[in-house]
Scaffold this active site. Structure first.
Site, PDB file in Angstrom:
ATOM      1  N   ASN A  15       8.698   5.282 -14.433  1.00 37.32           N
ATOM      2  CA  ASN A  15       9.145   6.626 -14.096  1.00 37.32           C
ATOM      3  C   ASN A  15       8.123   7.328 -13.205  1.00 37.32           C
ATOM      4  O   ASN A  15       6.980   6.900 -13.069  1.00 37.32           O
ATOM      5  CB  ASN A  15       9.276   7.452 -15.381  1.00 37.32           C
ATOM      6  CG  ASN A  15      10.396   6.992 -16.262  1.00 37.32           C
ATOM      7  OD1 ASN A  15      11.555   7.256 -16.001  1.00 37.32           O
ATOM      8  ND2 ASN A  15      10.050   6.297 -17.342  1.00 37.32           N
ATOM      9  N   CYS A  19      13.580   0.105 -17.739  1.00 33.41           N
ATOM     10  CA  CYS A  19      14.862   0.105 -18.431  1.00 33.41           C
ATOM     11  C   CYS A  19      15.136  -1.310 -18.906  1.00 33.41           C
ATOM     12  O   CYS A  19      15.166  -2.230 -18.095  1.00 33.41           O
ATOM     13  CB  CYS A  19      15.991   0.590 -17.513  1.00 33.41           C
ATOM     14  SG  CYS A  19      17.621   0.504 -18.301  1.00 33.41           S
ATOM     15  N   HIS A  69      15.719  12.782 -12.707  1.00 33.74           N
ATOM     16  CA  HIS A  69      14.976  11.731 -13.401  1.00 33.74           C
ATOM     17  C   HIS A  69      14.793  10.573 -12.422  1.00 33.74           C
ATOM     18  O   HIS A  69      15.680   9.736 -12.261  1.00 33.74           O
ATOM     19  CB  HIS A  69      15.784  11.291 -14.631  1.00 33.74           C
ATOM     20  CG  HIS A  69      15.097  10.289 -15.500  1.00 33.74           C
ATOM     21  ND1 HIS A  69      14.757  10.554 -16.802  1.00 33.74           N
ATOM     22  CD2 HIS A  69      14.717   9.011 -15.277  1.00 33.74           C
ATOM     23  CE1 HIS A  69      14.184   9.483 -17.341  1.00 33.74           C
ATOM     24  NE2 HIS A  69      14.159   8.524 -16.432  1.00 33.74           N
ATOM     25  N   ARG A 112       9.490   8.121 -25.252  1.00 33.86           N
ATOM     26  CA  ARG A 112      10.761   7.422 -25.466  1.00 33.86           C
ATOM     27  C   ARG A 112      11.041   6.460 -24.316  1.00 33.86           C
ATOM     28  O   ARG A 112      10.897   5.254 -24.444  1.00 33.86           O
ATOM     29  CB  ARG A 112      11.891   8.446 -25.638  1.00 33.86           C
ATOM     30  CG  ARG A 112      13.191   7.873 -26.223  1.00 33.86           C
ATOM     31  CD  ARG A 112      14.087   7.198 -25.208  1.00 33.86           C
ATOM     32  NE  ARG A 112      14.448   8.088 -24.100  1.00 33.86           N
ATOM     33  CZ  ARG A 112      15.085   7.662 -23.020  1.00 33.86           C
ATOM     34  NH1 ARG A 112      15.397   6.381 -22.866  1.00 33.86           N
ATOM     35  NH2 ARG A 112      15.363   8.502 -22.041  1.00 33.86           N
ATOM     36  N   ASP A 113      11.373   6.973 -23.164  1.00 38.35           N
ATOM     37  CA  ASP A 113      11.688   6.119 -22.018  1.00 38.35           C
ATOM     38  C   ASP A 113      10.460   5.332 -21.573  1.00 38.35           C
ATOM     39  O   ASP A 113      10.563   4.190 -21.130  1.00 38.35           O
ATOM     40  CB  ASP A 113      12.209   6.994 -20.872  1.00 38.35           C
ATOM     41  CG  ASP A 113      12.883   6.191 -19.770  1.00 38.35           C
ATOM     42  OD1 ASP A 113      13.203   5.016 -20.002  1.00 38.35           O
ATOM     43  OD2 ASP A 113      13.092   6.746 -18.686  1.00 38.35           O
ATOM     44  N   HIS A 169      12.788   7.248 -10.825  1.00 37.40           N
ATOM     45  CA  HIS A 169      11.860   6.125 -10.964  1.00 37.40           C
ATOM     46  C   HIS A 169      11.203   5.893  -9.600  1.00 37.40           C
ATOM     47  O   HIS A 169      11.765   6.240  -8.559  1.00 37.40           O
ATOM     48  CB  HIS A 169      12.592   4.880 -11.455  1.00 37.40           C
ATOM     49  CG  HIS A 169      12.955   4.944 -12.907  1.00 37.40           C
ATOM     50  ND1 HIS A 169      12.614   3.972 -13.809  1.00 37.40           N
ATOM     51  CD2 HIS A 169      13.628   5.887 -13.620  1.00 37.40           C
ATOM     52  CE1 HIS A 169      13.056   4.300 -15.007  1.00 37.40           C
ATOM     53  NE2 HIS A 169      13.682   5.457 -14.918  1.00 37.40           N
TER      54      HIS A 169
END
Length: 313
Positions: A263, A254, A221, A28-29, A223
């Site tokens: 990430n 993003c 989370h 997803r991300d 990065h």
């Protein structure tokens, strides 16, 4: 020179968790910012390979309007292709009640809302103020919980914002506490542009605890924009955090914050955790092979250092 798979050597550090749950966000991300649309069958194969490597939580897709994230416009087609993954949690993002309706209609049992600690990012990402976004999430969370659906609350820009600069800890805590008060089961603290450092991580976690947010409800989370993701993760582990978000192969970014790079790579995280003697249930070789496979599909090498090192053994 080849790397023997007797490495990394296991050298535990006292007072760290015995096990960490990796919340895999690559599908997803990791993929949402890809410029070329990734075919649905490739996404489905990617998720199946991730699950086969031992990952038990794999974020599958997002039920946002296709106009905003075209890469994830195939959510209705993709999610049913994952029905055979017994025992694997498949969270999906839902921005509003319409997104929740779409997710529930397909049988999703874990959903996530995504808020912002800063006004500028809330406006750019959700076209709302922070408080307006919380009001939008309220019926989403209430309806999900009434249906016994697990709800994760993402909070972006927890450590810095490209437009507003430093984000005060008390500002992050206010929004985090509000998300939990809505009924979220879990809170993911996002370092969206990768500017956090270990002391900042400790300060925010301590402040959240002081406001009644338990450590066992918190995930992190990070990065890796400035190469700090692993050191920040270790700081979180020292505080007792046992849920860490990561993206296979280090994919991600993003679409609403151009300074956000990839990430934390799942393989880099697993290498560190294996060296510390912390269980993850993940087969690092299988995961590395998956990221090499996906890199071939995307037509470029993986940014993960561990993937690069192990794939040339």
């Amino acid at each position: 020179m080849t790397t023997p798979r007797t490495l990394p050597m296991t050298v535990p550090v006292p007072d760290l968790p015995a096990r960490v749950r990796i919340h895999e966000v690559g599908a997803r991300d990791g993929l949402q910012n890809e410029k070329s649309v990734v075919p649905t069958e490739v996404k489905a194969e990617f998720i199946h390979r991730l699950a086969a490597s031992g990952l038990t939580t794999v974020e599958a897709t997002s039920f946002v309007h296709p106009k905003w994230v075209p890469q994830l416009a195939d959510a209705e087609d993709l999610f049913p292709r994952l029905a055979d993954l017994d025992g694997v949690a498949l969270p999906v993002l839902v921005p509003n009640e319409r997104g929740l309706d779409r997710a529930l209609a397909l049988g999703a049992r874990r959903v996530a809302v995504f808020g912002s600690a800063t006004e500028t990012f809330a406006a750019r990402n959700l076209n709302r103020t922070v408080d307006e976004s919380l009001a939008m999430f309220e019926p989403v969370v209430a309806r999900a919980k009434a249906d016994d659906v697990h709800v994760r609350g993402y909070l972006s820009m927890c450590f810095g914002d490209p437009w507003e600069g430093p984000v005060p800890v008390h500002q992050v805590v206010r929004v985090a506490r509000a998300l939990m008060d809505l009924g979220c089961d879990e809170l993911s603290l996002g370092d969206t542009i990768g500017v956090a450092t270990p002391g900042h991580v400790h300060a925010l976690l301590a402040a959240l605890n002081e406001e009644g947010v338990p450590t066992d409800t918190i995930g992190v989370h990070f990065h890796d924009t400035y190469g700090q993701a692993l050191s920040n993760t270790l700081a979180a582990l020292r505080h007792g955090v046992t849920t860490v978000d990561a993206s296979a192969g280090g994919l991600g970014g993003c679409p609403y914050a151009k300074s956000a790079t990839g990430n934390l790579a799942t393989e880099d995280l697993v290498w560190m955790l294996q060296g510390l003697g912390i269980e993850t249930g993940v087969d690092l070789d299988a995961l590395t092979a998956t990221s090499v496979w996906l890199a071939d599909q995307l037509g470029r090498p993986s940014p993960s250092r561990t993937v690069r090192a192990l794939s040339v053994r």
